[in-house]
Design an enzyme around this catalytic site. Structure first.
Site, PDB file in Angstrom:
ATOM      1  N   CYS A 125       0.835  -1.206   0.000  1.00 11.18           N
ATOM      2  CA  CYS A 125       0.000   0.000   0.000  1.00 11.18           C
ATOM      3  C   CYS A 125       0.866   1.251   0.000  1.00 11.18           C
ATOM      4  O   CYS A 125       0.483   2.282  -0.560  1.00 11.18           O
ATOM      5  CB  CYS A 125      -0.925  -0.009   1.209  1.00 11.18           C
ATOM      6  SG  CYS A 125      -2.221  -1.259   1.127  1.00 11.18           S
ATOM      7  N   CYS A 180      14.040   3.765  -6.712  1.00 12.16           N
ATOM      8  CA  CYS A 180      12.575   3.735  -6.577  1.00 12.16           C
ATOM      9  C   CYS A 180      12.226   4.396  -5.250  1.00 12.16           C
ATOM     10  O   CYS A 180      12.941   5.301  -4.815  1.00 12.16           O
ATOM     11  CB  CYS A 180      12.049   2.301  -6.651  1.00 12.16           C
ATOM     12  SG  CYS A 180      12.666   1.228  -5.334  1.00 12.16           S
TER      13      CYS A 180
END
Length: 405
Positions: A206, A363
């Site tokens: 999430c 990332c």
């Protein structure tokens, strides 16, 4: 299929309790007996985050006599979009403490036990011991498998939920369940539904992919609904059922989940007979990514120095952000170009990379960039590296003026 109530009723309800729970008492399937069972129940909630927030609030409101909270984290501002048990004034405070105070505000008649620690193999069995039911609000596969296995070994039913973006799932795992006649039911565990975790990096968390805040309330309330049914014996709990909710299309589905006779935990010939190394079982990154990152990981401090040297005429390189476009809009490392990880996995990104410059990948935290690094190295870019800690580390250590997420 209905099941006998999990908990024996308390001896009585006080006048204040009758007044408080009057809307339950007039429901025939709950009534005085059901409310006494709730009062006598001990429910342990794993996590005071997205799912744990509504679960704790509604379990408390329902009159569950003893609630346990397992939570080691602190409240962050990014939590407030969905973790409604916490408020602005709680930012920086322990979630367990904040949650306990909110529960007391909702229902001061509930006893709250706090475990302000990270759940792991060393403490999970000790923490679970003595609880009637577990409500699982965790957000990673390693902990889910551990919760499932520990609950199975202790013969405790647990209510599971999962959320991601607009999608949610819920079920009740109770392999030791018996029917009204005392006969064992062929009920599945979490491993029957998911025998193996997904490949590392395949399913974003999430934190990486996002979650609609109100989805937590939808799935969390289902978990509480199922918990109440199991505790009181009302209705037919979702044992052997998987509830799937698509909030974007407003669609609900209910699938049957059968006990797997080959299940490694609850099957006929179990191979998991004790707690295992769940991090290794689920893997933070794939073996290929771990191998590629070994010796090819730089820190954000090193990256900052490389960027400064490049500005001063030093060695040039290509800094590639492998996150998604919406993440790139929130924050970024200056000078980076966006090529999502999926473009590396399907091979399209390789055509965009220059052959005459070093490649530096990053990332959010370093997991996805390690996966992309394995692809890049496999294509012959031997000197490619990735940034350990990613944008999170960059914002925390180098540029705190940017928003974190």
């Amino acid at each position: 299929m209905s099941f006998p109530a999990l908990v024996e009723p308390a001896s009585e309800l006080t006048v204040d309790e009758v007044r408080r729970y009057s809307r339950h008492l007039i429901i025939p399937d709950v009534g005085m007996a059901g409310q006494k069972r709730l009062k006598n129940a001990k429910v342990l909630v794993i996590g005071a985050g997205g799912l744990g927030s509504p679960a704790l609030l509604y379990l408390a409101a329902a009159g569950v006599g003893t609630l346990g909270i397992v939570e080691f984290d602190e409240v962050d501002e990014s939590n407030l979009q969905r973790q409604v048990i916490h408020g602005q004034s709680d930012v920086g405070r322990p979630k367990a403490v904040s949650a306990k105070e909110s529960v007391a505000e909702v229902n001061p008649l509930v006893d709250v036990v706090v475990y302000e620690e990270r759940l792991d193999n060393d403490n999970v069995l000790g923490i679970f011991e003595g609880w009637d039911l577990i409500v699982d609000g965790t957000d990673n596969f390693a902990t889910r498998y551990m919760v499932n296995d520990a609950a199975y070994f202790l013969k405790i039913p647990y209510v599971w939920g999962s959320i991601y973006r607009f999608d949610g799932q819920a079920s009740v795992f109770w392999p030791h369940a018996v029917d009204e006649d005392g006969q064992k039911v062929e009920a599945p565990c979490y491993r029957c539904l998911y025998p193996e975790p997904p490949p590392p990096g395949m399913v974003p968390s999430c934190a990486e992919g996002g979650v609609l805040g109100v989805l937590c309330a939808s799935i969390g309330s289902i978990q509480v609904n199922e918990a109440i049914k199991v505790l009181t014996g009302a209705g037919e709990p979702a044992v052997g059922k998987l509830v799937i909710y698509d909030a974007l299309e407003l669609e609900w589905r209910k699938l049957k989940v059968r006990k797997d006779p080959r299940c490694a935990l609850c099957g006929e010939n179990p191979t998991v007979t004790e707690l295992i190394d769940y991090e290794a079982f689920c893997g933070a990154v794939s073996d290929e990514a771990a191998e590629a990152a070994a010796g090819s990981t730089i820190s954000v401090v090193q990256l900052e120095q490389m960027l400064k040297e490049r500005e001063e005429g030093g060695k040039d390189f290509v800094l590639v952000d492998v996150r998604e476009p919406n993440e790139f809009e929130i924050n970024r490392i200056p000078g980076s170009v966006l090529i999502p990880k999926g473009e590396f996995l399907n091979g399209n990104a390789l055509g965009e990379l220059p052959a005459d410059k070093p490649i530096v990948l990053h990332c959010k935290s370093g997991v996805r960039s390690a996966e992309a690094l394995a692809v890049v190295k496999g294509a012959g870019y031997a000197d490619a590296v990735h940034v350990g800690g990613g944008v999170v580390a960059w914002v925390n250590q180098i540029d705190p003026s940017q928003p974190a997420y």
